[in-house]
Design an enzyme around this catalytic site. Structure first.
Site, PDB file in Angstrom:
ATOM      1  N   ALA A  72       0.817  -1.213   0.000  1.00 29.38           N
ATOM      2  CA  ALA A  72       0.000   0.000   0.000  1.00 29.38           C
ATOM      3  C   ALA A  72       0.855   1.268   0.000  1.00 29.38           C
ATOM      4  CB  ALA A  72      -0.947   0.005   1.192  1.00 29.38           C
ATOM      5  N   THR A  73       2.048   1.215   0.574  1.00 28.46           N
ATOM      6  CA  THR A  73       2.928   2.385   0.551  1.00 28.46           C
ATOM      7  C   THR A  73       3.231   2.773  -0.897  1.00 28.46           C
ATOM      8  OG1 THR A  73       3.944   1.773   2.651  1.00 28.46           O
ATOM      9  CG2 THR A  73       5.194   3.286   1.249  1.00 28.46           C
ATOM     10  N   ASN A 122      -5.801   3.124  10.477  1.00 30.27           N
ATOM     11  CA  ASN A 122      -4.976   2.046  11.011  1.00 30.27           C
ATOM     12  C   ASN A 122      -4.757   2.156  12.518  1.00 30.27           C
ATOM     13  OD1 ASN A 122      -3.526   4.294   9.612  1.00 30.27           O
ATOM     14  ND2 ASN A 122      -1.848   3.513  10.870  1.00 30.27           N
ATOM     15  N   GLN A 167      -6.498  -1.010   5.270  1.00 28.94           N
ATOM     16  CA  GLN A 167      -7.126  -1.640   6.435  1.00 28.94           C
ATOM     17  C   GLN A 167      -8.558  -2.070   6.133  1.00 28.94           C
ATOM     18  OE1 GLN A 167      -5.725  -2.377   9.338  1.00 28.94           O
ATOM     19  NE2 GLN A 167      -3.844  -1.191   9.251  1.00 28.94           N
ATOM     20  N   HIS A 216      -0.894  -7.970   3.370  1.00 27.83           N
ATOM     21  CA  HIS A 216      -0.451  -8.473   4.674  1.00 27.83           C
ATOM     22  C   HIS A 216      -1.310  -8.046   5.862  1.00 27.83           C
ATOM     23  CE1 HIS A 216       1.859  -5.073   6.592  1.00 27.83           C
ATOM     24  NE2 HIS A 216       1.861  -4.618   5.350  1.00 27.83           N
ATOM     25  N   THR A 265       9.349  -7.069 -12.765  1.00 24.83           N
ATOM     26  CA  THR A 265       8.813  -8.422 -12.936  1.00 24.83           C
ATOM     27  C   THR A 265       7.764  -8.714 -11.867  1.00 24.83           C
ATOM     28  OG1 THR A 265      10.894  -9.145 -13.877  1.00 24.83           O
ATOM     29  CG2 THR A 265       9.451 -10.867 -13.022  1.00 24.83           C
ATOM     30  N   CYS A 269       2.237   9.169  27.840  1.00 22.34           N
ATOM     31  CA  CYS A 269       2.449  10.390  28.604  1.00 22.34           C
ATOM     32  C   CYS A 269       3.736  10.271  29.405  1.00 22.34           C
ATOM     33  CB  CYS A 269       1.275  10.644  29.545  1.00 22.34           C
ATOM     34  SG  CYS A 269       1.226   9.538  30.943  1.00 22.34           S
TER      35      CYS A 269
END
Ligand SMILES: *Cc1c(COP(=O)(O)O)cnc(C)c1O
Length: 388
Positions: A74-75, A154, A182, A204, A243, A329
C-alpha cells in the site's frame, strides 16, 4: 516452554493464512515462470495465475481486471496514486486535499509534493475521527486535482464516509483516491457506488504475504491518467515496471477471497470480541475510547488511560499481549501519534494509549485473558504511582 504473548496487533500485520500459503507454494517451485515470458508454457502458467488473481481482486471492489496495477504494497500504491496523479494533472491544477489522520504513506508523498510546488490542504477531523463534510466541501477549489481520504484508519479504526466523499468529488470534477489497506476484505468496497477513482490495497493486513499490494486505477467515467513512478520493462501497461511476483499475487487474491467469504460472520464475531474487551476495560476509572464508537473496524479498539505512564504500561502488557501504543504520557522519547493528536481531546494527548487489533485467529478466551491482564496492569501501575 516459553509462551509467546497473545497477538493483538492485527493493524500492523497478520500471519499468512494456511489456505493462502497453500496456493502460493506451487508458484515458487513449479509455476516459477516469468508472467511476461510469452514464448513458452512456463510464462503462460504464471501469467494465467496472475490473470485469475487480477480478476478476483478487481471483482472484490467491482472493477475490471485492466484497472488493477500490482505494487509492492500500500505504501507504493499510495505513492503511485498521489505522485502519479500530481505529475499527470499538474497543468490542470496543483492543489491536493487530504486528512490529518492519514497514514504516513499518504501524508509524506503529499508533503514531498508541497516541496516541489503543489499546495496541500490537510483537513482536521471531528473529535470522533470522522471527516467534516462541510469543511471538506469548502476546501475544494477550481485547481484541486485530487482528494485522498482513507477508508479505515490504522490506529483508531474509524471508517470514513466514502460514498459521500466520492459523490462530492465527482460533482466537483476532482479525482478521489482512498487508502483501503485496512478496509479491503473487512468492509464492503464498491468503486462504482462510492465513486472511487483510485484505491490502494495490501495483502499483509488480511492474512496474505508482505510485499504485495495493488492500486486500482479507474479506466472510464472518467479515464484516469497516471504517470509511472517506476520505469523499466513496461509491465502493468507501463504504469509500474518490474517483474511480477506470482506467488505473492495469487496468495493476495486468495486472501481477499477468504476475507470476503467470511466478512459477515467475522464482522459479527470480531465486534462481539471488541465489545467484550471494551466492556471489561471501561469498568476502570479514567479510560477513554478513541474514535467513533460504532463507525469503526470491527476488530479495532483504541483506548487512552489516565494516570499511568505509557511506556510502563506497554512494558507491563508485553509478556501477555502484543499490542501497539499510540502515545505515552511522560515518556520523553515517545510522542503522541499524529492521529490521536488530530482528535484534539486533552485526554488522548496527556494519557497513555493502547491500540488493540483483534483478528481472525483470536478467540473469546484470549480476549478474556487480555482484559483481565490489562485491568490488573493498569490498577497495579496506578497503585504504585499513589505510593510514590
Ligand atoms: C499498513 C498500511 C499501509 C502500508 O502498507 P504496506 O503494504 O505495508 O506498504 C498504508 N496505509 C494504511 C492505512 C496501512 O494500514
Amino acid at each position: 516452554m516459553y509462551n509467546r504473548p497473545i497477538y493483538l496487533d492485527c493493524h500492523a500485520t497478520t500471519p499468512v493464512d494456511e489456505r493462502v500459503l497453500a496456493v502460493m507454494l506451487p508458484y515458487f517451485t513449479e509455476y516459477f515462470g516469468n508472467p511476461s515470458s510469452s514464448g513458452h508454457i512456463y510464462g503462460w502458467e504464471a501469467e494465467a495465475g496472475v490473470k485469475q488473481a487480477r480478476d478476483t481482486l478487481a471483482k472484490a471492489i467491482n472493477a475490471s481486471l485492466e484497472e488493477i496495477v500490482f505494487t509492492s504494497g500500500a505504501t507504493e500504491a499510495n505513492n503511485l496514486a498521489i505522485k502519479g496523479i500530481a505529475e499527470a494533472y499538474f497543468s490542470k491544477g496543483r492543489h491536493i486535499i487530504t486528512l490529518q489522520t492519514e497514514h504516513s504513506a499518504v501524508l509524506d508523498p503529499c508533503n514531498y509534493l508541497r516541496g516541489v510546488g503543489f499546495e496541500i490542504t490537510i483537513l482536521p477531523v471531528q473529535p470522533d475521527g470522522l471527516i467534516d463534510l462541510d469543511i471538506f466541501q469548502q476546501a475544494l477549489r477550481p485547481e484541486t486535482i485530487l482528494v485522498s481520504v482513507m477508508a479505515a484508519n490504522n490506529e483508531i479504526g474509524v471508517l470514513q464516509p466514502l460514498a459521500e466523499i466520492g459523490a462530492i468529488c465527482r460533482a466537483a470534477g476532482v479525482l478521489f483516491h482512498t487508502d483501503a489497506a485496512q478496509a479491503i476484505g473487512k468492509i464492503p468496497l464498491d468503486v462504482e457506488e462510492m465513486k472511487i477513482d483510485l484505491l490502494s490495497m495490501t495483502a499483509h493486513k488480511i492474512y496474505g504475504a508482505k510485499g504485495i499490494g495493488a492500486l486500482y486505477v479507474r479506466r472510464r467515467n472518467p479515464r484516469v491518467q497516471l504517470s509511472a513512478q517506476l520505469h523499466g520493462g513496461g509491465h502493468e501497461r507501463s504504469r509500474r515496471s518490474g517483474t511480477l511476483y506470482p506467488p505473492q499475487i495469487v496468495g493476495f487474491a486468495k486472501a481477499v477471497e477468504i476475507a470476503l467469504a467470511q466478512m459477515e460472520t467475522e464482522t459479527k464475531r470480531l465486534t462481539t470480541l471488541r465489545q467484550n474487551l471494551w466492556q471489561q476495560l471501561s469498568k476502570l476509572e479514567g479510560i477513554y475510547l478513541n474514535g467513533h464508537p460504532t463507525q469503526r473496524l470491527p476488530g479495532n479498539l483504541n483506548i487512552s488511560v489516565e494516570g499511568v505512564d505509557g511506556a510502563a504500561l506497554l512494558l507491563g502488557l508485553q509478556p501477555i499481549v502484543a499490542v501497539s501504543s499510540g502515545s505515552a504520557c511522560s515518556s520523553a522519547t515517545i510522542a503522541p501519534s499524529h492521529v490521536l493528536t488530530a482528535l484534539g481531546h486533552s485526554e488522548t494527548l496527556a494519557y497513555a494509549s493502547v491500540r488493540f487489533g483483534i483478528g481472525r485467529f483470536n478467540t473469546a478466551c484470549e480476549i478474556e485473558l487480555v482484559a483481565q491482564h490489562v485491568t490488573a496492569t493498569i490498577s497495579s501501575l496506578r497503585r504504585q504511582k499513589t505510593r510514590v
